[in-house]
Design an enzyme around this catalytic site. Structure first.
Site, PDB file in Angstrom:
ATOM      1  N   SER A   1     -22.226 -13.264  38.368  1.00 18.32           N
ATOM      2  CA  SER A   1     -23.583 -13.772  38.154  1.00 18.32           C
ATOM      3  C   SER A   1     -24.614 -12.788  38.684  1.00 18.32           C
ATOM      4  O   SER A   1     -25.741 -12.766  38.223  1.00 18.32           O
ATOM      5  CB  SER A   1     -23.809 -15.070  38.928  1.00 18.32           C
ATOM      6  OG  SER A   1     -22.952 -16.058  38.491  1.00 18.32           O
TER       7      SER A   1
ATOM      8  N   HIS B   1     -20.690 -13.592  30.722  1.00 18.43           N
ATOM      9  CA  HIS B   1     -21.179 -14.541  31.729  1.00 18.43           C
ATOM     10  C   HIS B   1     -21.286 -15.955  31.157  1.00 18.43           C
ATOM     11  O   HIS B   1     -22.188 -16.265  30.388  1.00 18.43           O
ATOM     12  CB  HIS B   1     -22.543 -14.052  32.248  1.00 18.43           C
ATOM     13  CG  HIS B   1     -23.086 -14.868  33.372  1.00 18.43           C
ATOM     14  ND1 HIS B   1     -24.376 -15.329  33.422  1.00 18.43           N
ATOM     15  CD2 HIS B   1     -22.496 -15.322  34.515  1.00 18.43           C
ATOM     16  CE1 HIS B   1     -24.557 -16.022  34.529  1.00 18.43           C
ATOM     17  NE2 HIS B   1     -23.438 -16.030  35.207  1.00 18.43           N
TER      18      HIS B   1
ATOM     19  N   GLU C   1     -23.684 -15.135  28.123  1.00 13.84           N
ATOM     20  CA  GLU C   1     -24.426 -13.871  28.069  1.00 13.84           C
ATOM     21  C   GLU C   1     -23.409 -12.722  27.990  1.00 13.84           C
ATOM     22  O   GLU C   1     -22.478 -12.675  28.796  1.00 13.84           O
ATOM     23  CB  GLU C   1     -25.296 -13.707  29.321  1.00 13.84           C
ATOM     24  CG  GLU C   1     -26.403 -14.747  29.420  1.00 13.84           C
ATOM     25  CD  GLU C   1     -27.197 -14.674  30.736  1.00 13.84           C
ATOM     26  OE1 GLU C   1     -28.392 -14.945  30.705  1.00 13.84           O
ATOM     27  OE2 GLU C   1     -26.602 -14.370  31.790  1.00 13.84           O
TER      28      GLU C   1
ATOM     29  N   ASN D   1     -30.620 -16.352  34.936  1.00 16.73           N
ATOM     30  CA  ASN D   1     -30.827 -16.389  36.386  1.00 16.73           C
ATOM     31  C   ASN D   1     -32.047 -15.593  36.834  1.00 16.73           C
ATOM     32  O   ASN D   1     -32.475 -15.700  37.975  1.00 16.73           O
ATOM     33  CB  ASN D   1     -29.575 -15.918  37.121  1.00 16.73           C
ATOM     34  CG  ASN D   1     -28.528 -17.013  37.161  1.00 16.73           C
ATOM     35  OD1 ASN D   1     -28.854 -18.196  37.064  1.00 16.73           O
ATOM     36  ND2 ASN D   1     -27.271 -16.634  37.270  1.00 16.73           N
TER      37      ASN D   1
HETATM   38  P1  NAI Z   1     -14.624 -20.370  43.002  1.00  9.48           P
HETATM   39  O1  NAI Z   1     -14.763 -20.131  44.460  1.00  9.48           O
HETATM   40  O2  NAI Z   1     -14.663 -21.765  42.480  1.00  9.48           O
HETATM   41  O3  NAI Z   1     -13.257 -19.709  42.477  1.00  9.48           O
HETATM   42  C1  NAI Z   1     -12.860 -18.411  42.786  1.00  9.48           C
HETATM   43  C2  NAI Z   1     -11.334 -18.355  42.703  1.00  9.48           C
HETATM   44  O4  NAI Z   1     -10.946 -16.980  42.801  1.00  9.48           O
HETATM   45  C3  NAI Z   1     -10.626 -19.098  43.841  1.00  9.48           C
HETATM   46  O5  NAI Z   1      -9.685 -19.998  43.289  1.00  9.48           O
HETATM   47  C4  NAI Z   1      -9.949 -17.985  44.650  1.00  9.48           C
HETATM   48  O6  NAI Z   1      -8.706 -18.389  45.172  1.00  9.48           O
HETATM   49  C5  NAI Z   1      -9.774 -16.917  43.598  1.00  9.48           C
HETATM   50  N1  NAI Z   1      -9.693 -15.560  44.148  1.00  9.48           N
HETATM   51  C6  NAI Z   1     -10.413 -15.005  45.135  1.00  9.48           C
HETATM   52  N2  NAI Z   1     -10.056 -13.724  45.313  1.00  9.48           N
HETATM   53  C7  NAI Z   1      -9.085 -13.454  44.405  1.00  9.48           C
HETATM   54  C8  NAI Z   1      -8.328 -12.296  44.078  1.00  9.48           C
HETATM   55  N3  NAI Z   1      -8.510 -11.159  44.715  1.00  9.48           N
HETATM   56  N4  NAI Z   1      -7.441 -12.388  43.059  1.00  9.48           N
HETATM   57  C9  NAI Z   1      -7.258 -13.558  42.402  1.00  9.48           C
HETATM   58  N5  NAI Z   1      -7.942 -14.685  42.662  1.00  9.48           N
HETATM   59  C10 NAI Z   1      -8.843 -14.631  43.649  1.00  9.48           C
HETATM   60  O7  NAI Z   1     -15.762 -19.473  42.303  1.00  9.48           O
HETATM   61  P2  NAI Z   1     -16.528 -19.728  40.928  1.00  9.48           P
HETATM   62  O8  NAI Z   1     -17.704 -20.587  41.172  1.00  9.48           O
HETATM   63  O9  NAI Z   1     -15.534 -20.088  39.888  1.00  9.48           O
HETATM   64  O10 NAI Z   1     -17.113 -18.258  40.630  1.00  9.48           O
HETATM   65  C11 NAI Z   1     -16.313 -17.226  40.155  1.00  9.48           C
HETATM   66  C12 NAI Z   1     -17.182 -16.136  39.567  1.00  9.48           C
HETATM   67  O11 NAI Z   1     -17.976 -16.678  38.517  1.00  9.48           O
HETATM   68  C13 NAI Z   1     -18.162 -15.479  40.538  1.00  9.48           C
HETATM   69  O12 NAI Z   1     -18.287 -14.130  40.214  1.00  9.48           O
HETATM   70  C14 NAI Z   1     -19.467 -16.226  40.258  1.00  9.48           C
HETATM   71  O13 NAI Z   1     -20.598 -15.447  40.572  1.00  9.48           O
HETATM   72  C15 NAI Z   1     -19.362 -16.440  38.763  1.00  9.48           C
HETATM   73  N6  NAI Z   1     -20.122 -17.559  38.216  1.00  9.48           N
HETATM   74  C16 NAI Z   1     -20.180 -18.762  38.874  1.00  9.48           C
HETATM   75  C17 NAI Z   1     -20.904 -19.815  38.330  1.00  9.48           C
HETATM   76  C18 NAI Z   1     -20.959 -21.130  39.033  1.00  9.48           C
HETATM   77  O14 NAI Z   1     -21.866 -21.928  38.719  1.00  9.48           O
HETATM   78  N7  NAI Z   1     -20.049 -21.444  39.935  1.00  9.48           N
HETATM   79  C19 NAI Z   1     -21.630 -19.678  37.059  1.00  9.48           C
HETATM   80  C20 NAI Z   1     -21.424 -18.407  36.386  1.00  9.48           C
HETATM   81  C21 NAI Z   1     -20.735 -17.387  36.994  1.00  9.48           C
END
Ligand code: NAI
Length: 390
Positions: free
Chosen positions: A121, A142, A154, A192
């Protein structure tokens, strides 16, 4: 380049990764979903079963389709299983060092030509691509949360990305039923970045004591047709998430005053008053939300709306001016990504660009602050009596 048989790899089975895996599987692709955390993998499998069960109950999909979707996703705890992927979408923790190390590792596993995408993001696509050997294949894809529900995606080519890669991703994700827009690799991409004033200007109005949270929320819903007021929305998104995005966009724009975060939000964040999820944010959430009565003064309400919408439209115009995306894509992004009732540039035409300029000029002259400076393109368009669409 991509077909239905293309195996889609998803890294990270958190909120976003699990949703993206569901979307890819619904489109008929075999999906490999990887996470370092076994519990996260297990949870995403259970959550998918529950989500699909509900869709079957509501007769949105058949039991057979649900079973097919579940069967197409393989849950793995080893990145080495990504060898036959044609596209990998990374959705792990928002940390550049961690993402860079995963991309480096990924390149030792996938075949040449496999497209590597990040769902980041706030990080730049360029900074992730830079550590890859085949950096032309690294692109931003995205999604919005929740990925299976929100239509917008996006597509962001970085400075090193091959145009053809961005084009192929655009076609593929569109074929999954999503509305794709193309954005430049700049902080916050479209949504954003442009949405920042909805929150920032509303907080500013409350800080000045012009109106309280409930009145501002009422004004934007009543006169703007927004589904949620800014304070309700920040409490819904989470003040931790919203504050961090604001701070990151501001810092990455070299401290541009328009994006400056507010102390009000910082204090909420520090006090862990995150909103709905913590039980208190701008409002208190007991068994039912405790929302005070707004003042419902139409003169005040219109003034609040006028100020916030002028700031939002100015930001959208600045994004056109700086070639962040096409005017159509900027309007689509805000209506499909954050449910705005109207595209901001179309709205500008409807409200009158000269009125918007007048509001901004008055704010700029009153406060003498750079955050209110009208965009040059707005000034030029008003001078030449131009509109965006008519
Ligand atoms: P989250 O914290 O819910 O999930 C992240 C997952 O990645 C966790 O299950 C974790 O165990 C895993 N993880 C961490 N390091 C790892 C690695 N080295 N290898 C494999 N798995 C690993 O995070 P979320 O919210 O799903 O965000 C993920 C990405 O998406 C981020 O880059 C965030 O900026 C982006 N994003 C998030 C949005 C949101 O509203 N939550 C919206 C759009 C993009």
């Amino acid at each position: 380049m991509f077909t239905k048989e293309t195996v889609i790899g998803v890294i990270g089975s958190g909120a976003m990764g699990a949703g993206i895996a569901q979307v890819a599987s619904a489109a008929g692709h075999p999906v490999v979903l990887y996470d370092t955390n076994e519990e996260a993998l297990r949870k995403s499998k259970v959550n998918l079963e529950i989500a699909l069960g509900k869709l079957v109950e509501k007769q949105k999909i058949t039991g057979e389709q649900a079973a097919g979707m579940e069967a197409r996703i393989t849950y793995v705890g080893d990145l080495a299983r990504f060898g036959n992927c044609g596209l990998v979408i990374e959705a792990i923790v928002e940390n550049l060092d961690v993402k860079q190390s995963v991309f480096k590792q990924l390149e030792t596993i996938v075949a040449p030509g496999c497209v590597l995408a990040t769902n980041t993001s706030s990080l730049s696509i360029a900074s992730i691509a830079a550590v890859c050997k085949e950096s032309t294949r690294v692109v931003g894809i995205h999604f919005f949360n929740p990925a299976p529900v929100m239509p917008l995606v996006e597509i962001i080519p970085g400075i090193l990305t091959a145009e053809s890669i961005a084009d192929s991703c655009f076609s593929l994700i569109s074929s999954w039923g999503k509305v794709c827009v193309r954005a430049k690799d700049t902080p916050g991409f479209i949504v954003n970045r442009v949405a920042r004033s909805y929150y920032g200007e509303s907080i500013r109005i409350s800080e000045e004591g012009i109106a309280d949270f409930a009145t501002i929320d009422w004004a934007l819903k009543e006169f703007g047709g927004f589904k949620m007021g800014p304070f309700e929305l920040m409490d819904f998104i989470g003040n931790d998430v919203n504050f961090k995005v604001t701070e990151s966009v501001w810092e990455q724009f070299f401290y541009e005053p328009r994006f400056k975060p507010s102390l009000t939000q910082k204090r909420l964040y520090e006090a862990r008053l995150f909103g709905r999820k913590s039980g208190r944010g701008y409002y208190v959430y007991g068994t039912t939300p405790e929302i005070p009565q707004p003042s419902k003064d139409p003169v005040l309400g219109k003034k609040v709306f006028q100020r916030v919408i002028a700031m939002l439209i100015n930001e959208a115009i600045d994004s056109v001016y700086l070639k962040l995306a096409s005017k159509e894509d900027i309007d689509l992004a805000m209506t499909k990504g954050v449910n705005y009732p109207n595209g901001l540039l179309k709205w500008g035409d409807e409200l009158g660009l000269s009125e918007i300029l007048e509001t901004l000029t008055e704010l700029y002259e009153t406060y003498g602050e750079d955050r209110y400076r009208p965009c040059l393109l707005l000034k030029q368009m008003v001078k030449q009596k131009q509109n965006f669409y008519r």
